[in-house]
Design a protein around this motif. Structure first.
Motif, PDB file in Angstrom:
ATOM      1  N   PHE A 105      63.492  80.877  38.615  1.00 41.90           N
ATOM      2  CA  PHE A 105      62.707  81.881  37.900  1.00 41.90           C
ATOM      3  C   PHE A 105      63.625  83.043  37.549  1.00 41.90           C
ATOM      4  CE2 PHE A 105      58.024  81.932  37.419  1.00 41.90           C
ATOM      5  CZ  PHE A 105      57.966  82.914  36.449  1.00 41.90           C
ATOM      6  N   ALA A 106      63.824  83.251  36.266  1.00 39.53           N
ATOM      7  CA  ALA A 106      64.777  84.258  35.802  1.00 39.53           C
ATOM      8  C   ALA A 106      64.079  85.541  35.379  1.00 39.53           C
ATOM      9  CB  ALA A 106      65.585  83.705  34.631  1.00 39.53           C
ATOM     10  N   ASN A 107      64.785  86.642  35.592  1.00 43.12           N
ATOM     11  CA  ASN A 107      64.361  87.941  35.090  1.00 43.12           C
ATOM     12  C   ASN A 107      65.619  88.697  34.690  1.00 43.12           C
ATOM     13  OD1 ASN A 107      62.811  90.122  34.350  1.00 43.12           O
ATOM     14  ND2 ASN A 107      61.742  90.309  36.305  1.00 43.12           N
ATOM     15  N   LYS A 108      65.451  89.817  34.031  1.00 40.50           N
ATOM     16  CA  LYS A 108      66.601  90.583  33.567  1.00 40.50           C
ATOM     17  C   LYS A 108      67.474  91.010  34.744  1.00 40.50           C
ATOM     18  CE  LYS A 108      64.174  92.256  29.468  1.00 40.50           C
ATOM     19  NZ  LYS A 108      63.691  93.428  28.695  1.00 40.50           N
ATOM     20  N   GLY A 109      68.784  90.956  34.538  1.00 38.74           N
ATOM     21  CA  GLY A 109      69.717  91.301  35.595  1.00 38.74           C
ATOM     22  C   GLY A 109      70.671  90.151  35.866  1.00 38.74           C
ATOM     23  N   ILE A 110      71.085  90.029  37.116  1.00 41.97           N
ATOM     24  CA  ILE A 110      72.042  88.993  37.506  1.00 41.97           C
ATOM     25  C   ILE A 110      71.387  88.015  38.474  1.00 41.97           C
ATOM     26  CG2 ILE A 110      74.231  88.511  38.669  1.00 41.97           C
ATOM     27  CD1 ILE A 110      75.213  91.231  37.768  1.00 41.97           C
ATOM     28  N   THR A 111      71.524  86.735  38.189  1.00 40.67           N
ATOM     29  CA  THR A 111      71.094  85.675  39.098  1.00 40.67           C
ATOM     30  C   THR A 111      72.329  84.885  39.504  1.00 40.67           C
ATOM     31  OG1 THR A 111      68.857  85.448  38.190  1.00 40.67           O
ATOM     32  CG2 THR A 111      69.777  83.534  39.323  1.00 40.67           C
ATOM     33  N   GLU A 112      72.472  84.654  40.804  1.00 42.79           N
ATOM     34  CA  GLU A 112      73.623  83.896  41.306  1.00 42.79           C
ATOM     35  C   GLU A 112      73.146  82.558  41.862  1.00 42.79           C
ATOM     36  OE1 GLU A 112      77.369  84.280  44.475  1.00 42.79           O
ATOM     37  OE2 GLU A 112      75.981  85.959  44.166  1.00 42.79           O
ATOM     38  N   ILE A 113      73.787  81.483  41.408  1.00 43.75           N
ATOM     39  CA  ILE A 113      73.439  80.136  41.850  1.00 43.75           C
ATOM     40  C   ILE A 113      74.698  79.428  42.332  1.00 43.75           C
ATOM     41  CG2 ILE A 113      72.430  77.921  41.216  1.00 43.75           C
ATOM     42  CD1 ILE A 113      70.867  79.331  39.026  1.00 43.75           C
ATOM     43  N   ASN A 114      74.736  79.118  43.614  1.00 45.06           N
ATOM     44  CA  ASN A 114      75.854  78.377  44.190  1.00 45.06           C
ATOM     45  C   ASN A 114      75.350  77.038  44.712  1.00 45.06           C
ATOM     46  OD1 ASN A 114      77.961  80.419  43.906  1.00 45.06           O
ATOM     47  ND2 ASN A 114      76.800  81.576  45.427  1.00 45.06           N
ATOM     48  N   THR A 115      76.083  75.973  44.419  1.00 46.99           N
ATOM     49  CA  THR A 115      75.658  74.644  44.838  1.00 46.99           C
ATOM     50  C   THR A 115      76.877  73.730  44.953  1.00 46.99           C
ATOM     51  OG1 THR A 115      74.122  72.836  44.349  1.00 46.99           O
ATOM     52  CG2 THR A 115      75.219  73.869  42.468  1.00 46.99           C
ATOM     53  N   THR A 116      76.619  72.434  45.097  1.00 44.63           N
ATOM     54  CA  THR A 116      77.710  71.468  45.218  1.00 44.63           C
ATOM     55  C   THR A 116      77.560  70.377  44.169  1.00 44.63           C
ATOM     56  OG1 THR A 116      76.531  70.012  46.764  1.00 44.63           O
ATOM     57  CG2 THR A 116      77.775  71.867  47.705  1.00 44.63           C
ATOM     58  N   LEU A 117      78.660  69.737  43.873  1.00 42.53           N
ATOM     59  CA  LEU A 117      78.627  68.628  42.924  1.00 42.53           C
ATOM     60  C   LEU A 117      77.869  67.441  43.512  1.00 42.53           C
ATOM     61  CD1 LEU A 117      79.572  67.237  40.307  1.00 42.53           C
ATOM     62  CD2 LEU A 117      81.688  66.626  41.502  1.00 42.53           C
ATOM     63  N   LYS A 118      78.037  67.205  44.806  1.00 35.69           N
ATOM     64  CA  LYS A 118      77.433  66.046  45.458  1.00 35.69           C
ATOM     65  C   LYS A 118      75.914  66.108  45.450  1.00 35.69           C
ATOM     66  CE  LYS A 118      77.610  63.350  49.744  1.00 35.69           C
ATOM     67  NZ  LYS A 118      78.208  63.253  51.108  1.00 35.69           N
ATOM     68  N   ASN A 119      75.369  67.286  45.776  1.00 37.45           N
ATOM     69  CA  ASN A 119      73.908  67.461  45.805  1.00 37.45           C
ATOM     70  C   ASN A 119      73.546  68.680  44.954  1.00 37.45           C
ATOM     71  OD1 ASN A 119      73.302  65.329  47.849  1.00 37.45           O
ATOM     72  ND2 ASN A 119      74.479  66.688  49.179  1.00 37.45           N
ATOM     73  N   PHE A 120      73.705  68.530  43.657  1.00 32.67           N
ATOM     74  CA  PHE A 120      73.602  69.662  42.734  1.00 32.67           C
ATOM     75  C   PHE A 120      72.284  70.419  42.873  1.00 32.67           C
ATOM     76  CE2 PHE A 120      72.699  71.483  38.497  1.00 32.67           C
ATOM     77  CZ  PHE A 120      73.793  72.314  38.384  1.00 32.67           C
ATOM     78  N   ALA A 121      71.168  69.719  42.845  1.00 27.84           N
ATOM     79  CA  ALA A 121      69.865  70.382  42.913  1.00 27.84           C
ATOM     80  C   ALA A 121      69.481  70.741  44.345  1.00 27.84           C
ATOM     81  CB  ALA A 121      68.793  69.492  42.288  1.00 27.84           C
ATOM     82  N   PHE A 122      69.706  69.829  45.277  1.00 25.66           N
ATOM     83  CA  PHE A 122      69.247  70.014  46.655  1.00 25.66           C
ATOM     84  C   PHE A 122      69.995  71.141  47.370  1.00 25.66           C
ATOM     85  CE2 PHE A 122      69.170  68.979  51.203  1.00 25.66           C
ATOM     86  CZ  PHE A 122      67.802  68.878  51.404  1.00 25.66           C
TER      87      PHE A 122
END
Length: 201
Positions: A105-122
């Motif tokens: 869920f996005a809103n104005k400003g900065i959103t940070e998303i860190n994940t892995t290639l192996k389990n991109f979504a999880f």
């Protein structure tokens, strides 16, 4: 800049000067309005090559808002403009048939998303808007309900296999109780956050 100033100084009528000033002002305002008000930054551990897209659903179709080509470094920066808080998708194309997708869920400003290639979504860890925090809270509870449901289904299966009718009846009642509890939680969540954009989701 000096060249344009000399030309401007030679203009003898205030009317022409005012017209030019008006056009320049409009141009500056237009440029300011085009500045992105949402920035999505992050890291995909293990990713060496691929394309990361920022997308949204518009009229039942996925629309690309921004994209970045990853080559060597797993960090990324994506930008777009938002009229209001809304659900967006971070999509990973690894140049194969396995496409990863993260909803947030996005809103104005900065959103940070860190994940892995192996389990991109999880493995996604998302830090951003207040709406995202509420959505994550709801998703975490939904996951707990789902895990509990799977446990009860297994117990019911084992009871039927062992011809334990009493245990099977107990697990059936547990499933009904769990379903009612899930519905009540969903209703209360929507009522407690009825002014939030998250509520319809």
């Amino acid at each position: 800049m000096i060249y344009f100033y000399k030309i401007f100084a030679k203009l003898k009528t205030s009317f022409v000067k005012n017209i030019i000033l008006f056009v320049l002002t409009i141009s500056i305002v237009a440029c300011s309005n085009n500045k992105a008000d949402l920035t999505v930054i992050g890291n995909v551990k293990g990713l060496k090559k691929g394309t990361i897209y920022l997308k949204k659903i518009q009229d039942t179709a996925m629309v690309t808002l921004d994209s970045v080509l990853i080559s060597g470094t797993p960090e990324f920066v994506l930008e777009t403009n938002l009229e209001e808080p809304e659900v967006l998708y971070l999509v990973l194309d690894k140049n194969d048939t396995d496409e990863g997708r993260i909803r947030f869920f996005a809103n104005k400003g900065i959103t940070e998303i860190n994940t892995t290639l192996k389990n991109f979504a999880f493995d996604a860890n998302i830090v951003g808007s207040r709406e995202q925090t509420l959505l994550q809270e709801h998703n975490d509870m939904a996951l707990k309900y789902n895990n509990k449901k799977l446990d009860i289904i297994k117990e019911n299966f084992d009871a039927l296999k062992d011809n334990d009718s009493i245990k099977a009846m107990e697990t059936n009642l547990q499933q009904e109780s769990l379903l009612k509890s899930k519905y009540l939680y969903t209703i209360n969540f929507a009522l407690n956050h009825k002014t939030s954009r998250v509520s319809p989701y």
